[in-house]
Design a protein around this motif. Structure first.
Motif, mmCIF file in Angstrom:
data_model
loop_
_atom_site.group_PDB
_atom_site.id
_atom_site.type_symbol
_atom_site.label_atom_id
_atom_site.label_comp_id
_atom_site.label_asym_id
_atom_site.label_seq_id
_atom_site.Cartn_x
_atom_site.Cartn_y
_atom_site.Cartn_z
ATOM 1 N N PRO A 197 5.070 0.574 15.634
ATOM 2 C CA PRO A 197 4.059 -0.223 16.315
ATOM 3 C C PRO A 197 2.658 0.088 15.815
ATOM 4 O O PRO A 197 2.219 1.244 15.835
ATOM 5 C CB PRO A 197 4.224 0.186 17.795
ATOM 6 C CG PRO A 197 5.650 0.621 17.906
ATOM 7 C CD PRO A 197 5.964 1.268 16.590
ATOM 8 N N GLN A 198 1.986 -0.947 15.306
ATOM 9 C CA GLN A 198 0.607 -0.887 14.835
ATOM 10 C C GLN A 198 0.414 -0.044 13.574
ATOM 11 O O GLN A 198 -0.712 0.210 13.163
ATOM 12 C CB GLN A 198 -0.319 -0.391 15.959
ATOM 13 C CG GLN A 198 -0.200 -1.249 17.219
ATOM 14 C CD GLN A 198 -1.146 -0.824 18.304
ATOM 15 O OE1 GLN A 198 -2.338 -0.637 18.058
ATOM 16 N NE2 GLN A 198 -0.632 -0.678 19.519
ATOM 17 N N GLY A 199 1.495 0.381 12.930
ATOM 18 C CA GLY A 199 1.389 1.168 11.718
ATOM 19 C C GLY A 199 0.855 0.349 10.550
ATOM 20 O O GLY A 199 1.219 -0.819 10.383
ATOM 21 N N GLN A 200 0.005 0.967 9.717
ATOM 22 C CA GLN A 200 -0.627 0.260 8.606
ATOM 23 C C GLN A 200 -0.354 0.905 7.243
ATOM 24 O O GLN A 200 -0.945 0.516 6.253
ATOM 25 C CB GLN A 200 -2.146 0.198 8.844
ATOM 26 C CG GLN A 200 -2.546 -0.526 10.115
ATOM 27 C CD GLN A 200 -4.027 -0.391 10.431
ATOM 28 O OE1 GLN A 200 -4.855 -0.201 9.525
ATOM 29 N NE2 GLN A 200 -4.377 -0.466 11.699
ATOM 30 N N SER A 201 0.480 1.925 7.191
ATOM 31 C CA SER A 201 0.862 2.621 5.949
ATOM 32 C C SER A 201 -0.201 3.586 5.449
ATOM 33 O O SER A 201 0.053 4.765 5.250
ATOM 34 C CB SER A 201 1.233 1.645 4.829
ATOM 35 O OG SER A 201 2.393 0.938 5.157
ATOM 36 N N GLY A 202 -1.403 3.093 5.176
ATOM 37 C CA GLY A 202 -2.530 3.957 4.854
ATOM 38 C C GLY A 202 -2.352 4.852 3.644
ATOM 39 O O GLY A 202 -1.986 4.402 2.553
ATOM 40 N N ASN A 203 -2.604 6.141 3.820
ATOM 41 C CA ASN A 203 -2.565 7.122 2.744
ATOM 42 C C ASN A 203 -1.128 7.589 2.538
ATOM 43 O O ASN A 203 -0.599 8.356 3.347
ATOM 44 C CB ASN A 203 -3.453 8.318 3.095
ATOM 45 C CG ASN A 203 -4.905 7.926 3.292
ATOM 46 O OD1 ASN A 203 -5.663 7.815 2.347
ATOM 47 N ND2 ASN A 203 -5.292 7.720 4.553
ATOM 48 N N THR A 204 -0.506 7.145 1.470
ATOM 49 C CA THR A 204 0.913 7.438 1.259
ATOM 50 C C THR A 204 1.076 8.465 0.139
ATOM 51 O O THR A 204 0.616 8.270 -0.978
ATOM 52 C CB THR A 204 1.681 6.154 0.907
ATOM 53 O OG1 THR A 204 1.101 5.542 -0.247
ATOM 54 C CG2 THR A 204 1.642 5.174 2.068
ATOM 55 N N PRO A 205 1.740 9.599 0.439
ATOM 56 C CA PRO A 205 1.909 10.662 -0.557
ATOM 57 C C PRO A 205 2.680 10.185 -1.778
ATOM 58 O O PRO A 205 3.528 9.295 -1.705
ATOM 59 C CB PRO A 205 2.678 11.736 0.208
ATOM 60 C CG PRO A 205 2.371 11.471 1.650
ATOM 61 C CD PRO A 205 2.251 9.986 1.759
ATOM 62 N N SER A 206 2.378 10.813 -2.904
ATOM 63 C CA SER A 206 2.996 10.445 -4.172
ATOM 64 C C SER A 206 4.203 11.318 -4.478
ATOM 65 O O SER A 206 4.367 12.415 -3.927
ATOM 66 C CB SER A 206 1.974 10.602 -5.309
ATOM 67 O OG SER A 206 1.664 11.983 -5.481
ATOM 68 N N GLN A 207 5.021 10.843 -5.418
ATOM 69 C CA GLN A 207 6.115 11.672 -5.909
ATOM 70 C C GLN A 207 5.562 12.866 -6.688
ATOM 71 O O GLN A 207 6.162 13.947 -6.689
ATOM 72 C CB GLN A 207 7.053 10.857 -6.798
ATOM 73 C CG GLN A 207 8.348 11.567 -7.145
ATOM 74 C CD GLN A 207 9.203 11.834 -5.921
ATOM 75 O OE1 GLN A 207 9.523 10.928 -5.159
ATOM 76 N NE2 GLN A 207 9.567 13.087 -5.716
ATOM 77 N N ASN A 208 4.409 12.680 -7.319
ATOM 78 C CA ASN A 208 3.761 13.799 -8.019
ATOM 79 C C ASN A 208 3.584 14.980 -7.078
ATOM 80 O O ASN A 208 3.867 16.128 -7.434
ATOM 81 C CB ASN A 208 2.389 13.391 -8.561
ATOM 82 C CG ASN A 208 2.391 12.092 -9.328
ATOM 83 O OD1 ASN A 208 2.819 11.073 -8.798
ATOM 84 N ND2 ASN A 208 1.896 12.106 -10.556
ATOM 85 N N LEU A 209 3.090 14.706 -5.867
ATOM 86 C CA LEU A 209 2.895 15.768 -4.881
ATOM 87 C C LEU A 209 4.225 16.294 -4.369
ATOM 88 O O LEU A 209 4.421 17.511 -4.285
ATOM 89 C CB LEU A 209 2.051 15.248 -3.716
ATOM 90 C CG LEU A 209 1.895 16.211 -2.531
ATOM 91 C CD1 LEU A 209 1.205 17.504 -2.956
ATOM 92 C CD2 LEU A 209 1.139 15.541 -1.390
ATOM 93 N N VAL A 210 5.140 15.414 -4.043
ATOM 94 C CA VAL A 210 6.429 15.845 -3.496
ATOM 95 C C VAL A 210 7.137 16.789 -4.463
ATOM 96 O O VAL A 210 7.735 17.794 -4.064
ATOM 97 C CB VAL A 210 7.313 14.633 -3.155
ATOM 98 C CG1 VAL A 210 8.731 15.062 -2.778
ATOM 99 C CG2 VAL A 210 6.688 13.822 -2.020
#
Length: 577
Positions: free
Chosen positions: A329-342
């Motif tokens: 609900p009301q989620g906008q995705s925003g700042n999504t971590p990269s595979q580089n970081l993972v």
């Protein structure tokens, strides 16, 4: 924006009413002299300076974090200004992180405030022989003295925020008049700026209370005040940057005519590294070291022994709305971590051994989140992880509730968990207090280890403090292996800093000071495609390229804003811009 645009403007006192805007955050209907004579009003002026501290949670365009301009993340909305960093389409006129005017405004506030502290009228208490009045007088007198050092620290902090972006900047440390002539303003050398900031930290550290528990305040909101530890921590960070490659190697600048603005004088690098390690050790030795508790909870509090200095924000749910998965609900995705970081989060083999994650290992590739550093789950929302209120498993696989091809679904295959207060029900408009931590002890530990490794490799304190970061409650990752070379220890420390401080606005600057911009920020940003077998429900993970990023050498420093170059022809632009 012009430096002089943020000088304090004073309105004329009229017969029936008057107004005076001493800064953007403190507006009153009384005159300037009355403000400066009032103990409470001058305290409000100081609070307005604190308001200029950065909040990295909603930083660019009120939504994107600086980490979305690094190999840590991608911001989902293409229209956010942070994308200019990644495409290379920023310059002296258009900069997504346009803080030059903001920090010079804050510096102006400090300079005026320091004059105001000498004008506070304490006579009502000083001249009253009553013992209680004398107690108030002494308390207020001590408070005014303390405020001055708090303000000087804040000014030093703002100058360093400028220096790490621009190199040497104009040091304007007097309360200049509104009509002052800025046409002859010049940049101070980088060396001048570093020395000034360090000197201010030293002065503040001598005068301020040690930490929050020794502050002479009672209100919970006072826990965000500057302390001796804050000043020592800033000095640690400043001297670490001063010892690092960027401020000691101007080779990237292609024969820049004014290297003194972007680089320190040639000197003994080991001495600079030692100064950095000594500064970090001073923080470590100043007070009993705290136990490092739960990692996830740390970022939703302001009252934690691990925190040295923080900006506390009011209750809200904006961060959750911006960064929650698209299917919530009301989620906008925003700042999504990269595979580089993972991929930077290690795989724990046993209590004493951890190894790098490797997509070429078929066992790891088939189950990429098994036995990983626990901070991965505390920082990042991966496919099939439980999240939110009401909670459910996140479906990041193709055609899942939170995955492609839904409009604005994560492009990387991950969502951000760090900072989110998952107990908030956004449909009910629940809110919670968020905190932006500016300094905390693990940074000091890793500053110490990094600097020691450069001038005293093999020093046992390197392992001691590296291990301390990895042994916090709920993490307990294996310590630094013995027998590593200096270069291997360097990379271990750098990776540890990347993991421990993900989304805390360190990566953007660390990669620059290490002069590894082309390696990390000029490389493809990676994500993962996830498919789900309709029969067995098994997931298949395939790394992919989200976008190609751009990094040119000129991006090691920001360009001086064009408006200020127009004001003062003596201000020299940074290299290659």
């Amino acid at each position: 924006m012009k430096i002089y645009s943020y000088l304090f403007a004073v309105c004329s006192v009229l017969a029936l009413a008057s107004c005076e805007k001493l800064d953007r955050d403190f507006v009153t209907t009384i005159g300037r002299n009355e403000i400066e004579q009032s103990f409470g009003n001058v305290q409000s002026l100081l609070n307005a300076i604190y308001a200029d501290l950065p909040d990295g949670t909603l930083y660019i365009g009120g939504a994107a974090m600086m980490d979305a301009a690094t190999d840590e993340a991608e911001f989902t909305a293409e229209t956010n200004a942070v994308q200019s960093f990644n495409s290379g389409s920023w310059n002296a006129v258009s900069n997504p992180d346009f803080v030059w005017d903001r920090y010079y405004r804050g510096i102006r506030k400090v300079n005026q405030f320091l004059l105001s502290t000498g004008k506070v009228n304490l006579d009502p208490w000083k001249l009253d022989p009553n013992p209680s009045a004398q107690t108030v007088y002494q308390t207020n007198l001590a408070a005014i003295k303390r405020w001055a050092y708090e303000a000087r620290f804040l000014r030093a902090f703002m100058y360093f925020e400028l220096v790490k972006r621009y190199g040497g900047v104009p040091l304007l440390n007097q309360a200049l008049e509104v009509d002052a002539d800025f046409s002859k303003t010049q940049r101070n050398t980088l060396d001048d700026c570093i020395k000034f900031i360090v000197s201010e930290c030293d002065s503040a550290a001598l005068q301020l209370p040690l930490n929050a528990t020794t502050l002479p305040y009672v209100a919970a909101t006072d826990l965000g005040r500057v302390t001796k530890l804050s000043a020592l921590a800033l000095k640690s960070r400043v001297l670490l940057y001063a010892a690092s490659e960027l401020f000691n190697n101007p080779s990237w600048a292609a024969g820049y005519a004014k290297p003194e603005y972007i680089s320190l004088p040639a000197g003994d690098r080991n001495a600079r590294w030692k100064a950095a390690s000594d500064a970090a050790k001073a923080v470590i030795d100043a007070a009993p070291l705290p136990t490092l508790g739960a990692y996830k909870a740390l970022f939703n509090t302001f009252n934690n022994a691990e925190i040295i200095f923080t900006r506390r924000n009011g209750a809200s749910n904006q961060f959750e709305r911006i960064n929650s998965p698209i299917g919530f609900p009301q989620g906008q995705s925003g700042n999504t971590p990269s595979q580089n970081l993972v991929d930077a989060y290690e795989v724990k083999v046993n209590a004493t051994t951890a190894v790098k994650f490797d997509w070429n290992d078929p066992v790891m590739a088939a189950n990429p989140y098994a036995n990983r550093d626990p901070r991965l789950e505390m920082t990042i929302v991966r496919n099939d992880a439980t999240f939110g209120t009401p909670s459910r498993k996140v479906q990041l696989y193709t055609s899942g509730l939170d995955g492609k091809p839904i409009t604005n679904a994560s492009k990387t295959g991950y969502y951000l968990r760090k900072y989110q207060i998952e107990s908030l029900n956004l449909n009910n408009n629940n809110t919670g207090v968020h905190s932006w931590i500016i300094f905390r002890y693990p940074e000091i530990y890793l500053n110490y280890a990094e600097a020691l490794n450069e001038w005293s490799p093999g020093n046992p304190d390197i392992k001691t403090f590296y291990d301390r970061v990895r042994s916090r409650t709920g993490v307990t990752m294996p310590g630094l292996p013995t027998g590593l070379s200096q270069a291997e220890v360097r990379e271990a420390i750098r990776n540890e800093k990347r993991v421990e401080f993900a989304f805390e606005d360190h990566r953007f600057w660390d990669v620059r000071r290490w002069m590894q911009g082309a390696t990390y920020f000029g490389a493809p940003l990676r994500g993962v495609d996830i498919t789900r077998d309709a029969t067995s429900g098994a997931f298949t993970y395939t790394p992919n390229t989200v976008e190609q990023r751009t990094f040119d050498p000129k991006m090691y420093l920001y360009p001086i804003p064009q408006n200020d170059l127009n004001i003062s022809p003596l201000i020299v632009q940074n290299p290659l811009w």
